[in-house]
Scaffold this active site. Structure first.
Site, mmCIF file in Angstrom:
data_model
loop_
_atom_site.group_PDB
_atom_site.id
_atom_site.type_symbol
_atom_site.label_atom_id
_atom_site.label_comp_id
_atom_site.label_asym_id
_atom_site.label_seq_id
_atom_site.Cartn_x
_atom_site.Cartn_y
_atom_site.Cartn_z
ATOM 1 N N HIS A 109 7.278 4.621 -2.453
ATOM 2 C CA HIS A 109 8.318 4.808 -3.476
ATOM 3 C C HIS A 109 9.728 4.815 -2.874
ATOM 4 O O HIS A 109 10.704 4.960 -3.603
ATOM 5 C CB HIS A 109 8.091 6.105 -4.258
ATOM 6 N N ASP A 148 -2.576 1.480 -4.550
ATOM 7 C CA ASP A 148 -2.329 2.860 -4.996
ATOM 8 C C ASP A 148 -2.264 2.863 -6.524
ATOM 9 O O ASP A 148 -1.888 1.867 -7.136
ATOM 10 C CB ASP A 148 -0.992 3.323 -4.407
ATOM 11 N N HIS A 150 -0.213 4.375 -8.332
ATOM 12 C CA HIS A 150 1.178 4.346 -8.772
ATOM 13 C C HIS A 150 1.815 3.028 -8.374
ATOM 14 O O HIS A 150 1.488 2.467 -7.322
ATOM 15 C CB HIS A 150 1.960 5.502 -8.148
ATOM 16 N N ASP A 237 -5.689 7.056 -4.943
ATOM 17 C CA ASP A 237 -5.579 7.866 -6.163
ATOM 18 C C ASP A 237 -6.027 7.144 -7.438
ATOM 19 O O ASP A 237 -5.856 7.663 -8.535
ATOM 20 C CB ASP A 237 -4.164 8.455 -6.324
HETATM 21 ZN ZN LIG Z 1 -0.018 7.150 -5.628
HETATM 22 ZN ZN LIG Z 2 -0.227 0.027 -6.655
#
Ligand SMILES: [Zn+2]
Ligand SMILES: [Zn+2]
Ligand SMILES: [Zn+2]
Length: 450
Positions: A109, A148, A150, A237
């Site tokens: 991020h 991931d 996210h 995750d």
């Molecule tokens: Zn994540």
């Molecule tokens: Zn991803």
């Protein structure tokens, strides 16, 4: 004979957002216990490496840290990033065929401008590794596949206008999960439209759905792009027990994904089911990477009969994959619609939120239009942290592919900005062709290498 496989562990004992935060050292300790228990480190083809810190210059190739690298990267951050460089080096020197850096803090991020911590990340481990591989080993075309749950908005940001880095991320749909981005229309900047591919998945997507997207889209696109190296941002995750997300991926699903993707280098990102997921997912991935049998790896609580795909997901995925194919086929002739042409530049403005540090950043980005190269980028950014004064910076980024005219123009622009900084407190030059990274403090008049 298996594949020679390198591992680095760095649990970062002395770094945490808060004592009860889910991003904590136990994330790696249970995995390490599991690997010992299964005797994985005794396999002759698996070799453990020791982490070493990255240098501030390694970080400056990927980021404008405000005001400087030491403000954004603690020793733990430098060691986590440096661990990936240890494996990159081992790979390039032929000691290993594949490597997996099991490190924290995570990084995907963290964007090009780093004012603070976003989504548990300050600096981007994968981007620092990619820049290192390019600078020291001459790699050109690389692919980063982010698995991931996210959206890896930081990695996307850093390579948004780079047609030589294909960034593919699948993740839980941003309408239902942090950071709220990662939609198909985010295709890349003016020089790299179609080289960012986002695959938002509905909550509840299982192994079947993820493998459908992998087989029908991600793997064939990778084959067409034919990168020199494949890098995996390995977030665990998507697991069905993860407390921060709502997906239904399993350890077997992750291991099989890894066997098909065959990443040269994997870097751990998220994954917060410390006892029920991470030890099994990481074990499965390591065995798959080393070419060893992983069919016996199973979570103790894995439901008998498996996890079934919710109704409606398959038709949605089929349509999504079709839409993504049409973007990929038009690569090079499309771009993110938020850029507007203004004279010689493309311009866009954005507001970026740093959830962990509660910073609101306003950024204006200008990309030089050039028919001979991807063009240089000018960034004007201001950010305020609660209780502190606003900081405004101006940054000039010259990509390594820049043509001579763009290089000259960009360096002149930095000199011009230094001689009249206006409201900008810090001015930065990221000169990748010369591997020079400078920061000028307008208040003191001092220029320092990053
Ligand atoms: Zn994540
Ligand atoms: Zn991803
Ligand atoms: Zn140019």
């Amino acid at each position: 004979m298996g594949t020679n496989m390198g591992l680095v562990f760095f649990p970062a004992f002395d770094w945490a957002i808060s004592p009860t935060h889910p991003e904590r050292e136990e994330r790696l300790l249970y995995t390490k216990d599991q690997l010992f228990e299964e005797g994985v480190l005794d396999f002759p083809q698996i070799r453990e490496y020791k982490a070493e810190p990255a240098s501030p210059k390694d970080v400056a190739r990927a980021h404008f840290c405000v005001p400087d690298v030491s403000a954004q990267a603690t020793e733990a951050h430098l060691i986590a990033a440096g661990a990936t460089l240890v494996l990159a080096r081992a790979l390039c020197q032929g000691e290993i065929d594949r490597g997996f850096a099991l490190v924290r803090p995570p990084g995907h991020h963290a964007m090009r401008v780093a004012h603070g911590n976003r989504g548990f990340c300050n600096i981007n481990n994968e981007a620092i590794m990619v820049e290192y591989l390019r600078r020291h080993y001459g790699f050109r075309r690389l692919a980063i596949v982010d698995t991931d749950v996210h959206h890896g908005d930081g990695t996307q940001d850093i390579y948004y206008n780079d047609p030589d880095v294909l960034y593919i991320s699948f993740h839980q749909d941003g309408r239902t999960l942090y950071p709220g981005s990662g939609f198909p229309e985010e295709v890349g900047g003016p020089a790299a439209g179609g080289y960012t591919l986002n695959v938002p998945l509905p909550p509840g997507t299982t192994d079947e759905g993820i493998h459908f997207v992998l087989d029908e889209f991600i793997l064939p696109v990778l084959e067409e792009f034919s990168p020199e190296l494949v890098i995996n941002s390995a977030g665990q995750d998507n697991h069905y027990t993860d407390p921060l997300a709502n997906m239904a991926f399993s350890a077997q699903g992750y291991a099989r994904l890894n066997e098909k993707l065959k990443p040269h280098l994997a870097v751990l990102e998220g994954g917060y089911a410390i006892e029920t997921a991470l030890p099994y997912v990481n074990l499965g991935i390591i065995l798959a990477m080393a070419g060893l049998d992983y069919s016996w790896v199973r979570e103790p609580d894995y439901p008998r009969g498996g996890l079934s795909e919710p109704a409606g997901i398959r038709p949605y995925l089929k349509e999504l994959v079709e839409r993504l194919w049409s973007l990929w086929r038009r690569r090079g002739s499309i771009m993110d619609g938020s850029f507007r042409r203004e004279g010689d530049f493309y311009r866009r403005s954005r507001s970026i939120y740093y959830d962990t540090d509660q910073i609101r950043e306003y950024q204006e980005e200008r990309v030089r239009h050039c028919s001979g190269c991807p063009g240089y980028t000018l960034l004007s950014s201001r950010a305020r942290r609660p209780g502190r004064e606003e900081v405004a910076i101006y940054a000039v980024s010259i990509p390594w592919q820049a043509c001579p005219r763009c290089q000259d123009e960009a360096r002149e622009e930095y000199d011009r900005a230094v001689s009249s900084p206006g409201a900008h407190r810090y001015l930065y030059l990221q000169d990748k062709p010369r591997d020079t990274y400078l920061c000028f403090d307008a208040r003191t008049g001092v220029e320092t290498p990053c």
